[in-house]
Design an enzyme around this catalytic site. Structure first.
Site, PDB file in Angstrom:
ATOM      1  N   SER A 182       0.841  -1.205   0.000  1.00 27.07           N
ATOM      2  CA  SER A 182       0.000   0.000   0.000  1.00 27.07           C
ATOM      3  C   SER A 182       0.870   1.247   0.000  1.00 27.07           C
ATOM      4  O   SER A 182       2.001   1.236   0.473  1.00 27.07           O
ATOM      5  CB  SER A 182      -0.883   0.023   1.247  1.00 27.07           C
ATOM      6  OG  SER A 182      -1.624  -1.162   1.360  1.00 27.07           O
TER       7      SER A 182
HETATM    8  N1  SAH Z   1      -0.169  -4.880   4.396  1.00 29.24           N
HETATM    9  C1  SAH Z   1       0.468  -4.904   3.097  1.00 29.24           C
HETATM   10  C2  SAH Z   1      -0.542  -4.871   1.980  1.00 29.24           C
HETATM   11  C3  SAH Z   1      -0.663  -6.164   1.318  1.00 29.24           C
HETATM   12  S1  SAH Z   1      -1.874  -6.262   0.029  1.00 29.24           S
HETATM   13  C4  SAH Z   1       1.463  -3.763   3.016  1.00 29.24           C
HETATM   14  O1  SAH Z   1       2.196  -3.545   3.931  1.00 29.24           O
HETATM   15  O2  SAH Z   1       1.561  -3.091   2.026  1.00 29.24           O
HETATM   16  C5  SAH Z   1      -3.121  -7.217   0.827  1.00 29.24           C
HETATM   17  C6  SAH Z   1      -2.746  -8.613   1.239  1.00 29.24           C
HETATM   18  O3  SAH Z   1      -3.911  -9.212   1.779  1.00 29.24           O
HETATM   19  C7  SAH Z   1      -2.288  -9.531   0.113  1.00 29.24           C
HETATM   20  O4  SAH Z   1      -1.023 -10.022   0.428  1.00 29.24           O
HETATM   21  C8  SAH Z   1      -3.322 -10.655   0.112  1.00 29.24           C
HETATM   22  O5  SAH Z   1      -2.794 -11.937  -0.194  1.00 29.24           O
HETATM   23  C9  SAH Z   1      -3.826 -10.600   1.548  1.00 29.24           C
HETATM   24  N2  SAH Z   1      -5.126 -11.203   1.766  1.00 29.24           N
HETATM   25  C10 SAH Z   1      -6.235 -11.197   0.989  1.00 29.24           C
HETATM   26  N3  SAH Z   1      -7.231 -11.894   1.573  1.00 29.24           N
HETATM   27  C11 SAH Z   1      -6.752 -12.348   2.766  1.00 29.24           C
HETATM   28  C12 SAH Z   1      -7.296 -13.154   3.821  1.00 29.24           C
HETATM   29  N4  SAH Z   1      -8.545 -13.632   3.786  1.00 29.24           N
HETATM   30  N5  SAH Z   1      -6.499 -13.414   4.891  1.00 29.24           N
HETATM   31  C13 SAH Z   1      -5.222 -12.956   4.961  1.00 29.24           C
HETATM   32  N6  SAH Z   1      -4.656 -12.217   3.984  1.00 29.24           N
HETATM   33  C14 SAH Z   1      -5.407 -11.907   2.907  1.00 29.24           C
END
Ligand code: SAH
Length: 230
Positions: free
Chosen positions: A72
Site C-alpha cells: 500500500s
Molecule cells: N499490508 C500490506 C498490503 C498487502 S496487500 C502492506 O504492507 O503493504 C493485501 C494482502 O492481503 C495480500 O497479500 C493478500 O494476499 C492478503 N489477503 C487477501 N485476503 C486475505 C485473507 N482472507 N487473509 C489474509 N490475507 C489476505
C-alpha cells in the site's frame, strides 16, 4: 543480511534522507500523530520491495509485490493507522495489541509494531507469508508475530485486539473480526460495494460488548479479501 545490504539501492544515509522527505510529505497531507510519523520514519520501506523498484520506495505510490498483490502507498498506511490511534491515550499504546489482516510483504506490519506494544499479522498466501518473514527477520522485532491463515477468521489465539486493520477489501467485515475486537477497540477496513463498482474505508468501534458503530469514510482501492489459503 549481507544479501539485504547488497540489495539496498543506495547508502543508508541516502535512504534515511528519502524517508525523512517522505515523512515531510505525510505531514503536508495532514498526518499529525507523532507516533505514527515516527514509525513511518523508522521502517526502511526500500527493503520490502524488489531491487528494481527500490528507488521508488519513498514515493507515495502503491508498488507491486508479485502475483497481483501490492504494498500500500505510504499515505494510506499512515492514514489508516492514524485512524486506529487518534482517539486513544498515547500512553496506552505500549500495552495495546493490533491485528493486521493481509501481511503482504510485511511493511505495514513493521510500522504497526513500532506504534503498538504488540502486533499480529495474518496472510493467506504461503509464499508472501514466507517473504514477509524473510524481510522482517533482520529487523529483529520481537513484538511482531506473523501468522499464516485466512484472516477472515481473525487470529483467535491472540484475541482480543485493541485495534484491527484490514489491508484487503471484502464485501463485508467478517464476524470473527468484529468478535475479536476489545470493547473500546477500533477496526478499519476497506469494504467493496455489493455491485462491485467501488470500495470505501469503514471504521468500526465497539463501545459495548454487544454494540458496534460504523462510520463510512473515503473511497479507496485495495486488492480483494479472499477466502481460504493458498
Ligand atoms: N499490508 C500490506 C498490503 C498487502 S496487500 C502492506 O504492507 O503493504 C493485501 C494482502 O492481503 C495480500 O497479500 C493478500 O494476499 C492478503 N489477503 C487477501 N485476503 C486475505 C485473507 N482472507 N487473509 C489474509 N490475507 C489476505
Amino acid at each position: 543480511m549481507v544479501d539485504r545490504l547488497a540489495r539496498a539501492p543506495s547508502s543508508g544515509l541516502t535512504s534515511d534522507r528519502a524517508r525523512e522527505r517522505m515523512v515531510q510529505g505525510l505531514r503536508a497531507l495532514g498526518i499529525r500523530h507523532e507516533t505514527v510519523l515516527a514509525a513511518m520514519g523508522a521502517v526502511p520501506r526500500h527493503l520490502f520491495v524488489d531491487q528494481g523498484l527500490a528507488s521508488r520506495a519513498y514515493e507515495d505510490v502503491a508498488l507491486p509485490i508479485g502475483q497481483g498483490q501490492t504494498i500500500s502507498k505510504p499515505s494510506t498506511v499512515a492514514r489508516m493507522i492514524e485512524m486506529l490511534v487518534r482517539d486513544r491515550d498515547p500512553k496506552s499504546l505500549p500495552t495495546a495489541k493490533v491485528l493486521e489482516v493481509g501481511t503482504g510483504c510485511g511493511y505495514q506490519a513493521a510500522v504497526l509494531a513500532h506504534v503498538f506494544g504488540e502486533a499480529v499479522s495474518v496472510e493467506r498466501l504461503r509464499w508472501l507469508h514466507e517473504a514477509a518473514r524473510t524481510n522482517i527477520r533482520p529487523m529483529r522485532m520481537p513484538n511482531l508475530r506473523l501468522t499464516f491463515g485466512d484472516g477472515r477468521q481473525g487470529v483467535e489465539v491472540a484475541a482480543p485486539y485493541d485495534a484491527i486493520i484490514v489491508a484487503a477489501a471484502g464485501e463485508d467485515i467478517p464476524d470473527p473480526l468484529l468478535m475479536q475486537m476489545k470493547v473500546g477497540g477500533t477496526l478499519v477496513a476497506p469494504v467493496a460495494s455489493a455491485d462491485g463498482t467501488g470500495q470505501a474505508l469503514h471504521r468500526v468501534e465497539r463501545p459495548g460488548r454487544d454494540e458496534w458503530t460504523l462510520t463510512v469514510l473515503d473511497a479507496v482501492r485495495f486488492v480483494p479479501l479472499r477466502r481460504g489459503t493458498s
